[in-house]
Design a protein around this motif. Structure first.
Motif: not given
Ligand code: ZN
Length: 319
Positions: A153-154, A164, A166, A168, A171
């Motif tokens: 997912g990332h 995202c 996260c 980033q 993603c």
């Protein structure tokens, strides 16, 4: 059992993976409530199938979060209101059986693999609020060196894409994760992905773009899994499969479009390697239950060699 953010799904299984009983109950928030819920779910299932405590060989728990399987501990389970919890130790003391803990998607991968007719390498791709996968090879979960294997997912696929969670951009999860789609849609509602599909069907331009993103992101996840692990099959599950009648044709079309642009991708025959699980299939609970069975998938389900059922309390992370 699969201890999710809103509900806990439990199954009692025999050593050959046959489901004897199944129950679903709400999950309560916080460390004490999570442990109490695991104990009560175990007791309720045992009562339903007529097991005493001594009959329970092991209890497996799938949880959303970062899991230290060797220690039976979960970290950062934000959906459960838990920062760090020694599930194996705390629940084990009350239940009196070995407790195995695994990330919920990884547990689901094991469960989905157990339902397959063979032990060919497979991946389970979860399209839910988030996007993650688990890889099962030789009947065992492949966790990698730090438990990150399968976190597709990332993987960023759009440098200028949406931000995202996260940190980033672009993603895969920003395209086909239910949470990200809901935020991009931005119109509220309890089932934003369903709303996106409905609005796309009604001709809404923004919704049609988001709907295309979902298929494109899911297709990218399938490609990444096959290209990096060469799994024979990618089984797709998770909340978005409730919309399978619309998701699946879109996904297959996206895979065929990628294949049309590349003889190499065409040679992988990706659209023949995906299968969608029936919505509501209790694979995470089933896979969690199988964590305690040594080499759970070395035989076809239903033809178990029970002599292989052993426990090593010193080294519960036998995967
Ligand atoms: Zn990300």
């Amino acid at each position: 059992m699969d201890v999710g953010g809103t509900k806990t799904e439990g199954v009692a299984v025999d050593v050959d993976g046959t489901i004897l009983a199944r129950l679903r109950r709400p999950t309560e928030w916080g460390a004490d409530a999570v442990i109490a819920g695991i104990v009560e779910t175990t007791q309720a299932l045992a009562a339903e199938v007529g097991f005493t405590a001594a009959d329970i060989l092991s209890v497996g728990v799938g949880v959303p979060g970062l899991v230290d399987a060797a220690q039976g501990r979960v970290l950062h389970a934000v959906n459960l209101g838990v920062e760090s919890l020694d599930i194996a130790r705390l629940a084990g003391a009350e239940i009196g059986a070995p407790i195995f803990v695994e990330n919920d998607v990884k547990a689901a991968a094991l469960g989905a693999a157990s339902l397959r007719p063979d032990t060919a390498p497979m991946a389970y791709l979860n399209l839910g609020t988030g996007v993650a996968a688990g890889v099962v090879t030789g009947g065992r979960l492949w966790r990698g060196s730090r438990g990150i294997a399968g976190e597709v997912g990332h993987i960023p696929i759009e440098p200028n894409g949406r931000l995202c969670g996260c940190g980033q951009r672009g993603c895969i999860e920003t395209l086909c994760g239910g949470g990200a789609v809901g935020r991009a849609w931005g119109r509220g509602g309890d089932y934003p992905v369903l709303d996106v599909y409905d609005a796309a069907d009604a001709g809404d331009v923004e919704a049609r773009a988001l709907r295309a993103d979902i298929a494109r992101g899911a297709a990218a996840a399938v490609s990444v899994l096959v290209l990096t692990t060469d799994v024979e099959t990618v089984v797709i599950g998770g909340g978005l499969t409730a919309l399978a009648d619309r998701l699946e044709p879109d996904l297959r079309a996206a895979l065929r479009m990628n294949a049309a642009a590349s003889p190499f991708i065409a040679s992988l025959r990706l659209d023949e390697r995906i299968e969608l699980l029936a919505p509501g299939s209790p694979v995470a609970a089933l896979g969690a239950a199988l964590l305690g069975v040594e080499q759970p998938l070395s035989y076809p389900v239903g033809a178990a060699d029970t002599s292989a059922v052993t426990f090593d309390k010193e080294n519960p992370d036998h995967g």
